[in-house]
Design an enzyme around this catalytic site. Structure first.
Site, PDB file in Angstrom:
ATOM      1  N   CYS A 157      45.529  50.345  34.404  1.00 18.02           N
ATOM      2  CA  CYS A 157      46.116  49.176  33.766  1.00 18.02           C
ATOM      3  C   CYS A 157      47.636  49.207  33.811  1.00 18.02           C
ATOM      4  O   CYS A 157      48.296  48.181  33.664  1.00 18.02           O
ATOM      5  CB  CYS A 157      45.635  49.059  32.321  1.00 18.02           C
ATOM      6  SG  CYS A 157      46.191  50.404  31.241  1.00 18.02           S
TER       7      CYS A 157
ATOM      8  N   CYS B  34      37.441  42.630  34.754  1.00 16.67           N
ATOM      9  CA  CYS B  34      38.077  43.793  34.133  1.00 16.67           C
ATOM     10  C   CYS B  34      37.110  44.954  33.935  1.00 16.67           C
ATOM     11  O   CYS B  34      37.493  46.113  34.099  1.00 16.67           O
ATOM     12  CB  CYS B  34      38.679  43.414  32.785  1.00 16.67           C
ATOM     13  SG  CYS B  34      39.886  42.077  32.856  1.00 16.67           S
TER      14      CYS B  34
ATOM     15  N   CYS C  55      38.605  45.511  28.898  1.00 11.91           N
ATOM     16  CA  CYS C  55      38.464  44.143  28.411  1.00 11.91           C
ATOM     17  C   CYS C  55      37.155  43.539  28.917  1.00 11.91           C
ATOM     18  O   CYS C  55      36.591  43.972  29.924  1.00 11.91           O
ATOM     19  CB  CYS C  55      39.657  43.303  28.855  1.00 11.91           C
ATOM     20  SG  CYS C  55      41.205  43.791  28.040  1.00 11.91           S
TER      21      CYS C  55
ATOM     22  N   CYS D 160      48.688  40.584  33.730  1.00  9.66           N
ATOM     23  CA  CYS D 160      47.930  40.467  32.484  1.00  9.66           C
ATOM     24  C   CYS D 160      47.958  41.788  31.718  1.00  9.66           C
ATOM     25  O   CYS D 160      48.220  41.823  30.509  1.00  9.66           O
ATOM     26  CB  CYS D 160      46.494  40.041  32.782  1.00  9.66           C
ATOM     27  SG  CYS D 160      45.555  39.564  31.308  1.00  9.66           S
ATOM     28  N   CYS D 161      47.720  42.890  32.414  1.00  6.92           N
ATOM     29  CA  CYS D 161      47.741  44.204  31.761  1.00  6.92           C
ATOM     30  C   CYS D 161      49.141  44.539  31.248  1.00  6.92           C
ATOM     31  O   CYS D 161      49.293  45.140  30.181  1.00  6.92           O
ATOM     32  CB  CYS D 161      47.277  45.280  32.726  1.00  6.92           C
ATOM     33  SG  CYS D 161      45.495  45.310  33.022  1.00  6.92           S
TER      34      CYS D 161
END
Length: 239
Positions: free
Chosen positions: A235, A212, A207, A124-125
């Protein structure tokens, strides 16, 4: 695939420049480090900001008014973070550039499934931060960040100037040697904008999903609330 000799030579020169600057500027004040960066790179210098605060953006704008400040809009930010970005853009002598991922959150959910940040935070990062920054830094020779050595063990050896071999750019951390007390003093003395979440007990703002960012517990380091319980500490931007 062959590498352009001129590009290789230029990168080698920048790497040597960074190594020398890291040595020569290690004890220099943050303002001096950024003046050196502005004099050396001019408009080839930018700042990246998560809009946790505007300290480095403020420092850089005094050295190079109108400097570009890159902000990664992941699509998952707290409203307070977006508000801080807008306030910084409206009140400071700098140029905020918002970078976005190639996919919206909905498009990412359709391809990878919902809540990727819970199941695979590294991916995702990578999709929502690392890749957009890679694109955003094209055209710059150097970038300045707000990394500090006291934030976490993973950042304890952060140099004030380094060669970012992955991106082939000079990376500058002008407040690497600062403590939280130094940050607080600069904010108070200069009226620097802060993300309102800092007043609510957050010490590092990423986030919004709880996986997160959460408030750290008593005695935890400043970044303990990031990806808590996952073993993840960065990240990927600074790796």
């Amino acid at each position: 695939m062959s590498t352009d000799p001129e590009t290789t030579a230029a990168a080698r020169d920048l790497a040597a420049l960074a190594t020398a600057a890291a040595r020569d500027l290690e004890e220099a004040p943050a303002q001096e480090i950024l003046r050196w960066a502005a004099d050396t790179f001019g408009r080839g210098l930018c700042v990246t900001s998560s809009m946790e605060d505007a300290v480095v953006a403020h420092l850089a704008s005094t050295a190079l008014p109108g400097i570009d400040v890159l902000f990664l809009d992941t699509g998952y930010h707290f409203p307070e973070t977006i508000g801080t970005r807008d306030a910084v853009a409206a009140t400071m002598p700098l140029n905020v550039i918002t970078l976005t991922p190639r996919q919206s959150v909905a498009e990412q959910d359709a391809e990878y499934g919902p809540d990727l940040h819970d199941r695979d935070p590294d991916l995702c990062c990578s999709l929502r931060k690392v890749e957009p920054l890679q694109r955003g830094l094209m055209g710059y020779d150097a970038w300045a960040t707000g990394l500090r050595r006291d934030e976490s063990p993973s950042r304890a050896a952060t140099p004030v100037v380094a060669w970012d071999a992955k991106r082939r750019k000079v990376k500058i951390a002008p407040i690497a040697r600062w403590t939280q007390d130094d940050v607080d003093a600069y904010v108070q003395a200069n009226g620097v904008l802060l993300n309102p979440l800092l007043w609510e007990g957050y010490t590092s703002v990423g986030c919004a999903p709880l996986s997160c960012t959460r408030k750290p517990g008593e005695g935890e380091d400043a970044r303990a609330g990031r990806w808590a319980g996952s073993g993840k500490v960065e990240c990927g931007i600074h790796l």
